[in-house]
Design a protein around this motif. Structure first.
Motif, PDB file in Angstrom:
ATOM      1  N   THR A  65       0.841  -1.190   0.000  1.00  0.00           N
ATOM      2  CA  THR A  65       0.000   0.000   0.000  1.00  0.00           C
ATOM      3  C   THR A  65       0.878   1.242   0.000  1.00  0.00           C
ATOM      4  N   PRO A  66       0.927   1.990  -1.112  1.00  0.00           N
ATOM      5  CA  PRO A  66       1.689   3.234  -1.144  1.00  0.00           C
ATOM      6  C   PRO A  66       0.850   4.383  -0.597  1.00  0.00           C
ATOM      7  N   SER A  67       1.526   5.400  -0.057  1.00  0.00           N
ATOM      8  CA  SER A  67       0.797   6.551   0.469  1.00  0.00           C
ATOM      9  C   SER A  67       1.626   7.811   0.270  1.00  0.00           C
ATOM     10  N   ASP A  68       0.940   8.941   0.254  1.00  0.00           N
ATOM     11  CA  ASP A  68       1.622  10.237   0.168  1.00  0.00           C
ATOM     12  C   ASP A  68       0.604  11.319   0.507  1.00  0.00           C
ATOM     13  N   PRO A  69       1.020  12.387   1.190  1.00  0.00           N
ATOM     14  CA  PRO A  69       0.072  13.473   1.493  1.00  0.00           C
ATOM     15  C   PRO A  69      -0.255  14.338   0.279  1.00  0.00           C
ATOM     16  N   SER A  70       0.540  14.254  -0.795  1.00  0.00           N
ATOM     17  CA  SER A  70       0.364  15.120  -1.963  1.00  0.00           C
ATOM     18  C   SER A  70      -0.610  14.520  -2.971  1.00  0.00           C
ATOM     19  N   PRO A  71      -1.660  15.261  -3.360  1.00  0.00           N
ATOM     20  CA  PRO A  71      -2.569  14.760  -4.398  1.00  0.00           C
ATOM     21  C   PRO A  71      -1.846  14.486  -5.716  1.00  0.00           C
ATOM     22  N   GLU A  72      -0.879  15.324  -6.062  1.00  0.00           N
ATOM     23  CA  GLU A  72      -0.117  15.118  -7.292  1.00  0.00           C
ATOM     24  C   GLU A  72       0.650  13.799  -7.229  1.00  0.00           C
ATOM     25  N   ALA A  73       1.250  13.529  -6.084  1.00  0.00           N
ATOM     26  CA  ALA A  73       1.980  12.274  -5.924  1.00  0.00           C
ATOM     27  C   ALA A  73       1.040  11.083  -6.002  1.00  0.00           C
ATOM     28  N   LEU A  89      -0.473  -4.430  -5.701  1.00  0.00           N
ATOM     29  CA  LEU A  89      -0.222  -3.012  -5.457  1.00  0.00           C
ATOM     30  C   LEU A  89      -1.552  -2.290  -5.302  1.00  0.00           C
ATOM     31  N   ARG A  90      -1.785  -1.705  -4.131  1.00  0.00           N
ATOM     32  CA  ARG A  90      -3.049  -1.045  -3.818  1.00  0.00           C
ATOM     33  C   ARG A  90      -3.058   0.399  -4.323  1.00  0.00           C
ATOM     34  N   SER A  91      -4.234   0.988  -4.332  1.00  0.00           N
ATOM     35  CA  SER A  91      -4.361   2.402  -4.681  1.00  0.00           C
ATOM     36  C   SER A  91      -3.663   3.253  -3.628  1.00  0.00           C
ATOM     37  N   ALA A  92      -3.163   4.398  -4.054  1.00  0.00           N
ATOM     38  CA  ALA A  92      -2.458   5.294  -3.138  1.00  0.00           C
ATOM     39  C   ALA A  92      -3.414   5.859  -2.096  1.00  0.00           C
ATOM     40  N   GLU A  93      -2.951   5.928  -0.861  1.00  0.00           N
ATOM     41  CA  GLU A  93      -3.737   6.487   0.233  1.00  0.00           C
ATOM     42  C   GLU A  93      -3.120   7.800   0.709  1.00  0.00           C
ATOM     43  N   ARG A  94      -3.951   8.663   1.248  1.00  0.00           N
ATOM     44  CA  ARG A  94      -3.456   9.909   1.836  1.00  0.00           C
ATOM     45  C   ARG A  94      -3.055   9.626   3.274  1.00  0.00           C
ATOM     46  N   VAL A  95      -1.750   9.598   3.510  1.00  0.00           N
ATOM     47  CA  VAL A  95      -1.204   9.410   4.849  1.00  0.00           C
ATOM     48  C   VAL A  95      -0.144  10.488   5.044  1.00  0.00           C
ATOM     49  N   ASP A  96      -0.312  11.283   6.085  1.00  0.00           N
ATOM     50  CA  ASP A  96       0.554  12.429   6.346  1.00  0.00           C
ATOM     51  C   ASP A  96       1.145  12.284   7.746  1.00  0.00           C
ATOM     52  N   TRP A 103      -3.691   8.620   9.578  1.00  0.00           N
ATOM     53  CA  TRP A 103      -2.940   7.371   9.720  1.00  0.00           C
ATOM     54  C   TRP A 103      -3.883   6.171   9.710  1.00  0.00           C
ATOM     55  N   PRO A 104      -3.537   5.102   9.005  1.00  0.00           N
ATOM     56  CA  PRO A 104      -4.391   3.909   8.971  1.00  0.00           C
ATOM     57  C   PRO A 104      -4.390   3.193  10.313  1.00  0.00           C
ATOM     58  N   ALA A 124       7.920  15.248  11.453  1.00  0.00           N
ATOM     59  CA  ALA A 124       7.467  14.167  10.575  1.00  0.00           C
ATOM     60  C   ALA A 124       8.140  12.851  10.950  1.00  0.00           C
ATOM     61  N   THR A 125       9.417  12.902  11.309  1.00  0.00           N
ATOM     62  CA  THR A 125      10.119  11.695  11.762  1.00  0.00           C
ATOM     63  C   THR A 125       9.527  11.211  13.079  1.00  0.00           C
ATOM     64  N   GLU A 126       9.200  12.145  13.966  1.00  0.00           N
ATOM     65  CA  GLU A 126       8.546  11.764  15.221  1.00  0.00           C
ATOM     66  C   GLU A 126       7.209  11.083  14.930  1.00  0.00           C
ATOM     67  N   GLY A 127       6.455  11.615  13.977  1.00  0.00           N
ATOM     68  CA  GLY A 127       5.194  10.993  13.602  1.00  0.00           C
ATOM     69  C   GLY A 127       5.389   9.604  13.026  1.00  0.00           C
ATOM     70  N   LEU A 128       6.407   9.452  12.200  1.00  0.00           N
ATOM     71  CA  LEU A 128       6.694   8.143  11.604  1.00  0.00           C
ATOM     72  C   LEU A 128       6.966   7.101  12.670  1.00  0.00           C
ATOM     73  N   MET A 129       7.711   7.463  13.691  1.00  0.00           N
ATOM     74  CA  MET A 129       8.014   6.503  14.745  1.00  0.00           C
ATOM     75  C   MET A 129       6.772   6.169  15.568  1.00  0.00           C
ATOM     76  N   ARG A 130       5.919   7.150  15.791  1.00  0.00           N
ATOM     77  CA  ARG A 130       4.668   6.857  16.507  1.00  0.00           C
ATOM     78  C   ARG A 130       3.785   5.931  15.680  1.00  0.00           C
ATOM     79  N   LEU A 131       3.723   6.186  14.380  1.00  0.00           N
ATOM     80  CA  LEU A 131       2.936   5.314  13.499  1.00  0.00           C
ATOM     81  C   LEU A 131       3.504   3.902  13.504  1.00  0.00           C
ATOM     82  N   ALA A 132       4.830   3.788  13.449  1.00  0.00           N
ATOM     83  CA  ALA A 132       5.451   2.466  13.452  1.00  0.00           C
ATOM     84  C   ALA A 132       5.128   1.712  14.737  1.00  0.00           C
ATOM     85  N   ARG A 133       5.191   2.402  15.861  1.00  0.00           N
ATOM     86  CA  ARG A 133       4.860   1.749  17.134  1.00  0.00           C
ATOM     87  C   ARG A 133       3.415   1.247  17.125  1.00  0.00           C
ATOM     88  N   ARG A 134       2.516   2.012  16.520  1.00  0.00           N
ATOM     89  CA  ARG A 134       1.103   1.638  16.490  1.00  0.00           C
ATOM     90  C   ARG A 134       0.805   0.556  15.463  1.00  0.00           C
TER      91      ARG A 134
END
Length: 211
Positions: A65-73, A89-96, A103-104, A124-134
């Motif tokens: 599952t790919p994700s990106d906050p940018s609509p263009e991406a 390969l899944r459709s792109a999701e909005r994850v910021d 966050w899913p 953003a790195t702090e958010g990534l680590m929180r997401l990973a823990r969850r």
């Protein structure tokens, strides 16, 4: 989105990143050796979508599952998905990483994040680590990071020093992160560094695993 992108002639609506073209094979070699044979993978900041298309096609046992906050991406990611035809390969999701509401909730076996940490604020790195823990709920759950870093024990390559200066000129909140600080942050969220591998063009592959 990286500014160094162009429209792809082979995939209508898709963008092409020269960096993604250059590093895809080297990254895939690491992922193939360390990702599980099957399971769910969430890609953060998937950018143009070239990596997602290449990796999903090469690793058919994984639900990618790919994700990106940018609509263009996200539009580009889905264009590459259609071109690849990869059923996993899944459709792109909005994850910021700066917006926890996006966050899913579903657990995953692995999270892949390529070239985001230095082109985003530290929060953003702090958010990534929180997401990973969850999201990495099982022991051994994997977080893969790729990009350039500062390291106390390794002299900074001149090209990386110049890149760091250019990033900070674009946004003072951006720039190469200290690998030790990233490792400390990951550890505070239950993730231990299990691999540091030097990659082409003075980049690193870092793998963290859930205890």
């Amino acid at each position: 989105m990286d500014s160094a992108v162009s429209t792809s002639a082979s995939a209508p609506g898709a963008l092409t990143s020269p960096a993604a073209e250059r590093n895809s094979a080297a990254i895939l070699q690491v992922l193939r050796a360390h990702l599980p044979a099957d399971g769910r993978v969430l890609e953060i900041a998937a950018g143009s979508g070239q990596h997602a298309a290449a990796f999903a096609a090469a690793l058919p046992g994984l639900d990618w599952t790919p994700s990106d906050p940018s609509p263009e991406a996200r539009a580009s990611i889905d264009a590459w998905r259609l071109k690849s035809g990869a059923a996993n390969l899944r459709s792109a999701e909005r994850v910021d990483m700066l917006d926890e509401a996006t966050w899913p909730d579903e657990p995953v076996n692995a999270i892949v994040c390529i070239n985001m940490i230095h082109i985003s604020p530290w929060t953003a790195t702090e958010g990534l680590m929180r997401l990973a823990r969850r999201s990495l709920t099982r022991p051994g759950g994997l977080l893969y990071l790729y990009g350039p870093y500062r390291e106390v024990e390794v002299p900074l390559a001149p090209s990386n020093a110049a890149f760091d200066e250019s990033l900070k000129a674009r946004d003072p909140a951006w720039g190469l992160r200290d690998r030790g600080e990233v490792e400390t942050l990951a550890r505070s969220h239950g993730l231990a560094l299990t691999l540091r591998r030097a990659m082409p063009a003075n980049n690193l592959s870092l793998i963290f695993r859930r205890g």
